[in-house]
Design a protein around this motif. Structure first.
Motif, mmCIF file in Angstrom:
data_model
loop_
_atom_site.group_PDB
_atom_site.id
_atom_site.type_symbol
_atom_site.label_atom_id
_atom_site.label_comp_id
_atom_site.label_asym_id
_atom_site.label_seq_id
_atom_site.Cartn_x
_atom_site.Cartn_y
_atom_site.Cartn_z
ATOM 1 N N ARG A 22 14.869 -14.272 15.497
ATOM 2 C CA ARG A 22 15.597 -15.357 16.150
ATOM 3 C C ARG A 22 17.055 -15.374 15.712
ATOM 4 N N CYS A 23 17.955 -15.253 16.701
ATOM 5 C CA CYS A 23 19.388 -15.281 16.429
ATOM 6 C C CYS A 23 20.076 -16.345 17.275
ATOM 7 N N PHE A 24 19.434 -17.463 17.423
ATOM 8 C CA PHE A 24 20.020 -18.589 18.155
ATOM 9 C C PHE A 24 19.627 -19.882 17.455
ATOM 10 N N ASP A 25 20.464 -20.883 17.607
ATOM 11 C CA ASP A 25 20.216 -22.191 17.009
ATOM 12 C C ASP A 25 19.996 -23.192 18.136
ATOM 13 N N ASP A 26 18.811 -23.777 18.186
ATOM 14 C CA ASP A 26 18.474 -24.713 19.259
ATOM 15 C C ASP A 26 17.613 -25.829 18.660
ATOM 16 N N PRO A 27 18.138 -27.047 18.599
ATOM 17 C CA PRO A 27 17.377 -28.149 18.010
ATOM 18 C C PRO A 27 16.092 -28.463 18.768
ATOM 19 N N ASP A 28 15.995 -28.007 20.014
ATOM 20 C CA ASP A 28 14.789 -28.278 20.806
ATOM 21 C C ASP A 28 13.685 -27.265 20.568
ATOM 22 N N VAL A 29 13.998 -26.195 19.838
ATOM 23 C CA VAL A 29 12.996 -25.171 19.523
ATOM 24 C C VAL A 29 12.825 -25.142 18.012
ATOM 25 N N ALA A 30 11.692 -25.613 17.555
ATOM 26 C CA ALA A 30 11.454 -25.726 16.116
ATOM 27 C C ALA A 30 11.440 -24.359 15.444
ATOM 28 N N HIS A 31 12.017 -24.303 14.241
ATOM 29 C CA HIS A 31 11.956 -23.094 13.425
ATOM 30 C C HIS A 31 10.939 -23.325 12.328
ATOM 31 N N VAL A 32 10.033 -22.379 12.151
ATOM 32 C CA VAL A 32 8.935 -22.571 11.214
ATOM 33 C C VAL A 32 9.424 -22.763 9.785
ATOM 34 N N GLY A 33 10.637 -22.241 9.478
ATOM 35 C CA GLY A 33 11.182 -22.383 8.135
ATOM 36 C C GLY A 33 12.156 -23.529 7.995
ATOM 37 N N GLY A 34 12.418 -24.229 9.096
ATOM 38 C CA GLY A 34 13.304 -25.381 9.046
ATOM 39 C C GLY A 34 14.748 -25.074 9.359
ATOM 40 N N THR A 35 15.185 -23.825 9.150
ATOM 41 C CA THR A 35 16.561 -23.449 9.434
ATOM 42 C C THR A 35 16.598 -22.000 9.878
ATOM 43 N N VAL A 36 17.568 -21.653 10.732
ATOM 44 C CA VAL A 36 17.677 -20.289 11.250
ATOM 45 C C VAL A 36 18.368 -19.404 10.216
ATOM 46 N N ASP A 37 17.659 -18.409 9.736
ATOM 47 C CA ASP A 37 18.185 -17.437 8.774
ATOM 48 C C ASP A 37 17.511 -16.104 9.075
ATOM 49 N N PRO A 38 18.088 -15.276 9.948
ATOM 50 C CA PRO A 38 17.397 -14.075 10.420
ATOM 51 C C PRO A 38 17.021 -13.081 9.319
ATOM 52 N N VAL A 39 17.872 -12.928 8.317
ATOM 53 C CA VAL A 39 17.540 -11.983 7.241
ATOM 54 C C VAL A 39 16.346 -12.484 6.432
ATOM 55 N N ALA A 40 16.334 -13.778 6.136
ATOM 56 C CA ALA A 40 15.188 -14.354 5.428
ATOM 57 C C ALA A 40 13.928 -14.228 6.279
ATOM 58 N N ASP A 41 14.064 -14.420 7.584
ATOM 59 C CA ASP A 41 12.914 -14.275 8.475
ATOM 60 C C ASP A 41 12.375 -12.850 8.448
ATOM 61 N N ILE A 42 13.288 -11.875 8.520
ATOM 62 C CA ILE A 42 12.874 -10.470 8.464
ATOM 63 C C ILE A 42 12.116 -10.193 7.182
ATOM 64 N N GLU A 43 12.669 -10.658 6.067
ATOM 65 C CA GLU A 43 12.058 -10.375 4.768
ATOM 66 C C GLU A 43 10.695 -11.041 4.633
ATOM 67 N N THR A 44 10.528 -12.234 5.225
ATOM 68 C CA THR A 44 9.224 -12.906 5.190
ATOM 69 C C THR A 44 8.163 -12.056 5.877
ATOM 70 N N VAL A 45 8.491 -11.568 7.061
ATOM 71 C CA VAL A 45 7.527 -10.759 7.800
ATOM 72 C C VAL A 45 7.288 -9.423 7.105
ATOM 73 N N GLU A 46 8.367 -8.797 6.606
ATOM 74 C CA GLU A 46 8.217 -7.510 5.918
ATOM 75 C C GLU A 46 7.302 -7.639 4.701
ATOM 76 N N VAL A 47 7.452 -8.726 3.967
ATOM 77 C CA VAL A 47 6.595 -8.936 2.791
ATOM 78 C C VAL A 47 5.136 -9.074 3.204
ATOM 79 N N GLU A 48 4.872 -9.811 4.279
ATOM 80 C CA GLU A 48 3.493 -9.986 4.724
ATOM 81 C C GLU A 48 2.882 -8.676 5.191
ATOM 82 N N LEU A 49 3.666 -7.859 5.867
ATOM 83 C CA LEU A 49 3.162 -6.550 6.288
ATOM 84 C C LEU A 49 2.899 -5.667 5.067
ATOM 85 N N ALA A 50 3.800 -5.738 4.075
ATOM 86 C CA ALA A 50 3.608 -4.939 2.860
ATOM 87 C C ALA A 50 2.370 -5.399 2.093
ATOM 88 N N LEU A 51 2.133 -6.705 2.021
ATOM 89 C CA LEU A 51 0.951 -7.212 1.336
ATOM 90 C C LEU A 51 -0.336 -6.817 2.059
#
Length: 363
Positions: A105-134
């Motif tokens: 996600r590379c857009f900020d829209d108050p009408d579309v909830a972000h599961v982490g509370g704030t838009v941070d694409p690098v943090a989002d990438i790392e979250t998914v990468e960690v889960e795939l690695a685990l």
């Protein structure tokens, strides 16, 4: 050769919207996490204007393009590898894919909830990468247990397998994907049967808003991350692309011209998947159809023939070949033959991008 690409990402990043646009499959894309509760598979065409040119020259009514299979799974969340959310249930569905399309996600829209509370694409990438690695770590540890029992039973052939698995375990435990682990050819073969998720090449699909890519700091962060990790990055506005996909060709061209784009972002995704996997296209035709086929760059003629049917590879005799450009310039087969551009190649011929080929075989 079927090309399959698994779509991953956090909830509400636009995965299903992208999938709908790519495949026109109508998967629900409501604004809440986990709306995709079953794995969805769709087929997307790889656009190639050369196919229509070929069909026009040989005068056939049907064109069959190359395709990419996309598999959409539920959004992953932190803890998915331990059963959080719904994503982990479906990771098995993308183990057999050739590549991963990671939607960010590379857009900020108050009408579309972000599961982490704030838009941070690098943090989002790392979250998914960690889960795939685990998830991969769990797979590797099960394999170590299985091969370890055989080694303790006296099977000496298990030792090199265990050595490769131990390297993989240490790498994954450090949070690093397997694709970044330097392994020899034999060690890679030992791991290949596990179909590890982090061993697959990845491209990041940066989903921007309708305003486009200019001045988007989220997109810039994804592009920098991709460059630093030797990965591809493609930017598109998934919601806008879904609208474009519904237009007829004339309206689509007009709309793209208004946007200042030469091709839809979806086409860029399909082409990026090809580049990511080092794939190419060759063409065949008969009295009814012209067809595009996918091959792995560096393939020899029998291997390419096997993409059509295993009998073609097994009984390969020769390939009659002409470069696409020569075929067009000579006005088709007859002109290419007269100009000496139509040639006969044997089993050692390395297929080139755009070759028009007629295979001769006997079984």
């Amino acid at each position: 050769m079927g090309v399959a690409c698994g779509i991953v990402g956090l909830p509400n990043v636009g995965k299903s919207t992208l999938f709908n646009a790519m495949t026109r499959a109508g998967v629900p894309a409501e604004n809440y996490p986990f709306c995709t509760i079953d794995p969805h598979v769709g087929i997307a065409v790889v656009p190639d204007p050369r196919l229509a040119t070929l069909a026009g020259i040989v005068g056939v009514p049907e064109m069959i393009p190359a395709v990419v299979e996309f598999i959409d799974i539920a959004g992953l969340v932190e803890g998915a590898s331990q059963g959080e959310g719904l994503g982990n249930r479906f990771l098995s569905h993308i183990r057999e894919t050739d590549a991963i399309a990671h939607v960010v996600r590379c857009f900020d829209d108050p009408d579309v909830a972000h599961v982490g509370g704030t838009v941070d694409p690098v943090a989002d990438i790392e979250t998914v990468e960690v889960e795939l690695a685990l998830a991969d770590l769990e797979t590797v540890e099960r394999a170590i247990d299985r091969h370890g029992r055989r080694a303790r039973a006296g099977d000496k052939q298990e030792q090199p397998v265990l050595a490769a698995l131990e390297q993989a375990r240490a790498h994954l435990a450090a949070g690093s994907p397997i694709r970044t682990l330097a392994l020899g050819e034999g060690e890679q073969a030992h791991l290949a049967e596990l179909q590890l998720l982090t061993a697959k090449p990845v491209m990041y699909v940066a989903n921007v808003d309708d305003s486009g890519t200019a001045g988007n700091p989220f997109l810039a962060a994804v592009q920098q991350y991709a460059a630093a990790h030797d990965a591809a990055a493609v930017a598109l506005a998934a919601r806008l692309e879904a609208e474009i996909a519904e237009l007829d060709e004339a309206d689509k061209e007009e709309f793209l011209a208004e946007l200042g784009e030469e091709e839809p972002g979806l086409d860029r995704v399909a082409h990026a998947a090809y580049d990511l996997l080092a794939l190419g296209t060759f063409f065949t035709y008969n009295e009814m159809q012209a067809r595009a086929w996918t091959f792995l760059r560096g393939s020899r003629a029998p291997q390419a023939a096997g993409r059509i049917h295993t009998d073609f590879e097994r009984g390969f005799i020769k390939a009659e070949v002409v470069a696409f450009g020569d075929f067009v310039a000579c006005g088709g087969e007859h002109g290419a033959r007269e100009a000496g551009k139509w040639r006969v190649e044997g089993k050692d011929y390395m297929v080139q991008e755009g070759d028009v080929i007629y295979f001769r075989f006997h079984v």
